[in-house]
Motif scaffolding. Structure first.
Motif, short mmCIF file in Angstrom:
data_model
loop_
_atom_site.label_atom_id
_atom_site.label_comp_id
_atom_site.label_asym_id
_atom_site.label_seq_id
_atom_site.Cartn_x
_atom_site.Cartn_y
_atom_site.Cartn_z
N ASP A 113 40.97 23.49 35.86
CA ASP A 113 40.46 24.76 36.36
C ASP A 113 40.08 25.64 35.16
O ASP A 113 40.21 25.21 34.01
CB ASP A 113 41.53 25.45 37.21
CG ASP A 113 40.94 26.42 38.22
OD1 ASP A 113 39.76 26.79 38.08
OD2 ASP A 113 41.68 26.82 39.15
N SER A 131 29.35 27.83 42.32
CA SER A 131 30.75 27.49 42.09
C SER A 131 31.48 28.63 41.41
O SER A 131 32.62 28.96 41.76
CB SER A 131 30.83 26.22 41.22
OG SER A 131 32.18 25.94 40.87
N THR A 169 31.98 31.49 43.90
CA THR A 169 33.04 31.12 44.83
C THR A 169 34.41 31.31 44.21
O THR A 169 35.35 31.79 44.85
CB THR A 169 32.87 29.66 45.28
OG1 THR A 169 31.60 29.49 45.91
CG2 THR A 169 33.96 29.26 46.26
N GLN A 170 34.53 30.93 42.94
CA GLN A 170 35.80 31.11 42.22
C GLN A 170 36.16 32.59 42.12
O GLN A 170 37.31 32.97 42.37
CB GLN A 170 35.68 30.50 40.82
CG GLN A 170 36.91 30.65 39.94
CD GLN A 170 37.94 29.59 40.21
OE1 GLN A 170 38.41 29.45 41.34
NE2 GLN A 170 38.29 28.85 39.18
N ILE A 195 35.20 35.05 44.07
CA ILE A 195 35.54 35.54 45.40
C ILE A 195 36.95 35.11 45.80
O ILE A 195 37.74 35.90 46.32
CB ILE A 195 34.51 35.04 46.44
CG1 ILE A 195 33.16 35.70 46.19
CG2 ILE A 195 35.00 35.33 47.86
CD1 ILE A 195 32.04 35.15 47.04
N ARG A 196 37.27 33.84 45.53
CA ARG A 196 38.59 33.32 45.90
C ARG A 196 39.69 34.09 45.19
O ARG A 196 40.71 34.46 45.80
CB ARG A 196 38.67 31.84 45.56
CG ARG A 196 40.01 31.19 45.89
CD ARG A 196 39.94 29.68 45.68
NE ARG A 196 39.64 29.32 44.31
CZ ARG A 196 40.56 29.24 43.35
NH1 ARG A 196 41.84 29.53 43.62
NH2 ARG A 196 40.22 28.88 42.12
N ARG A 197 39.49 34.35 43.91
CA ARG A 197 40.53 35.05 43.16
C ARG A 197 40.59 36.52 43.52
O ARG A 197 41.66 37.12 43.53
CB ARG A 197 40.31 34.84 41.66
CG ARG A 197 40.64 33.40 41.27
CD ARG A 197 40.47 33.11 39.81
NE ARG A 197 40.97 31.77 39.53
CZ ARG A 197 40.72 31.09 38.42
NH1 ARG A 197 39.98 31.64 37.47
NH2 ARG A 197 41.21 29.88 38.25
N ARG A 256 39.96 37.66 46.51
CA ARG A 256 40.66 37.66 47.80
C ARG A 256 42.16 37.52 47.60
O ARG A 256 42.95 38.18 48.27
CB ARG A 256 40.13 36.53 48.68
CG ARG A 256 40.76 36.50 50.07
CD ARG A 256 40.16 35.41 50.93
NE ARG A 256 38.78 35.70 51.29
CZ ARG A 256 37.75 34.97 50.94
NH1 ARG A 256 37.93 33.88 50.21
NH2 ARG A 256 36.54 35.29 51.31
N SER A 257 42.55 36.66 46.66
CA SER A 257 43.97 36.48 46.38
C SER A 257 44.59 37.76 45.83
O SER A 257 45.71 38.15 46.21
CB SER A 257 44.16 35.34 45.36
OG SER A 257 45.52 35.19 45.01
N THR A 299 43.52 40.78 46.42
CA THR A 299 43.57 41.72 47.53
C THR A 299 44.78 41.46 48.41
O THR A 299 45.46 42.39 48.86
CB THR A 299 42.28 41.63 48.37
OG1 THR A 299 41.15 41.93 47.55
CG2 THR A 299 42.32 42.60 49.54
N GLU A 300 45.06 40.19 48.65
CA GLU A 300 46.22 39.83 49.46
C GLU A 300 47.52 40.25 48.77
O GLU A 300 48.45 40.75 49.42
CB GLU A 300 46.22 38.32 49.71
CG GLU A 300 47.46 37.79 50.44
CD GLU A 300 47.62 38.38 51.83
OE1 GLU A 300 48.75 38.30 52.37
OE2 GLU A 300 46.65 38.91 52.39
#
Length: 219
Positions: free
Chosen positions: A78, A123, A126-127, A129-131, A133-134, A136-137
């Motif tokens: 990663d 890609s 997307t990475q 956005i994923r992080r 979102r994490s 934010t959670e």
């Protein structure tokens, strides 16, 4: 001879990457980091991306009192540091949990790679956005859940709730690691875990927690 062998080993590590990421890694320079060394510091200027070829790192932040909040870990294959490719400051600190080898790719080299391989841009987005979102959670949990709720989310978030017929064993986990994840003191986390153990919900060991049944929503 040793130099040649090291180059061969490094080439093997790069070859294990997804092809587009391997080609990006080839544009960088190799850097090694010892276990527990700080690779990036939150708030410092950043203009490069790190591709982790070997090892594991921790992503975390600290407040003015030195209290640490761990966002997660990143393993070989990663990358990290992409959030500051806009030239802004680093949004988190990175510590090597093991001896690590990284390919350090400059912002200019990343831009050239995106120009030549535009598919990789999706890609990368997307990475990000994923992080995001994490993150934010994590912020949502900190704002809406009490310490116990955050502890339960951390324990059951990996493999879901346990049952008496199917207990779950979490390994290589410590009270301090949980405390860093939930933004609480180790003493508070240890007290909650001890209470859960007395209630028959968990079994505590050395760097091990066994979930014996679904944990209560409130305590």
């Amino acid at each position: 001879m040793n130099v040649s062998r090291n180059i061969v080993e490094q080439d093997k590590l790069v070859a294990r990457l997804e092809p587009a990421l391997a080609r990006l890694a080839a544009r960088g320079i190799l850097r090694s980091y010892r276990k527990n060394s700080i690779i990036l510091n939150e708030g410092e200027p950043g203009d490069s991306l790190f591709i982790l070829l070997q090892g594991e790192v921790k992503v975390y932040a600290t407040d003015e009192n030195g209290r640490e909040i761990t966002y997660g870990t990143i393993v070989a294959g990663d990358y990290f540091g992409e959030m500051s490719l806009d030239g802004g400051p680093r949004s988190a600190s990175i510590m090597a949990l093991e001896n690590c080898l990284c390919a350090l790719v400059s912002r200019a080299a990343v831009q050239q790679h995106l120009a030549e391989e535009p598919a990789f841009a999706l890609s990368l987005v997307t990475q990000v956005i994923r992080r995001a979102r994490s993150a934010t959670e994590t912020a949502r949990q900190m704002a809406l859940l009490d310490v116990y709720g955050r502890v339960i989310h951390t324990l059951e978030g990996q493999q879901g709730p346990a049952s008496t017929q199917a207990p779950i064993e979490l390994t290589q986990i410590t009270h301090q690691q949980i405390a860093s994840r939930v933004g609480a003191s180790r003493e508070m986390v240890s007290r909650l875990l001890k209470d859960l153990e007395k209630g028959g919900y968990v079994e505590l060991g050395i760097k091990r927690i066994t979930l014996k049944k679904k944990l209560p929503a409130r305590w």
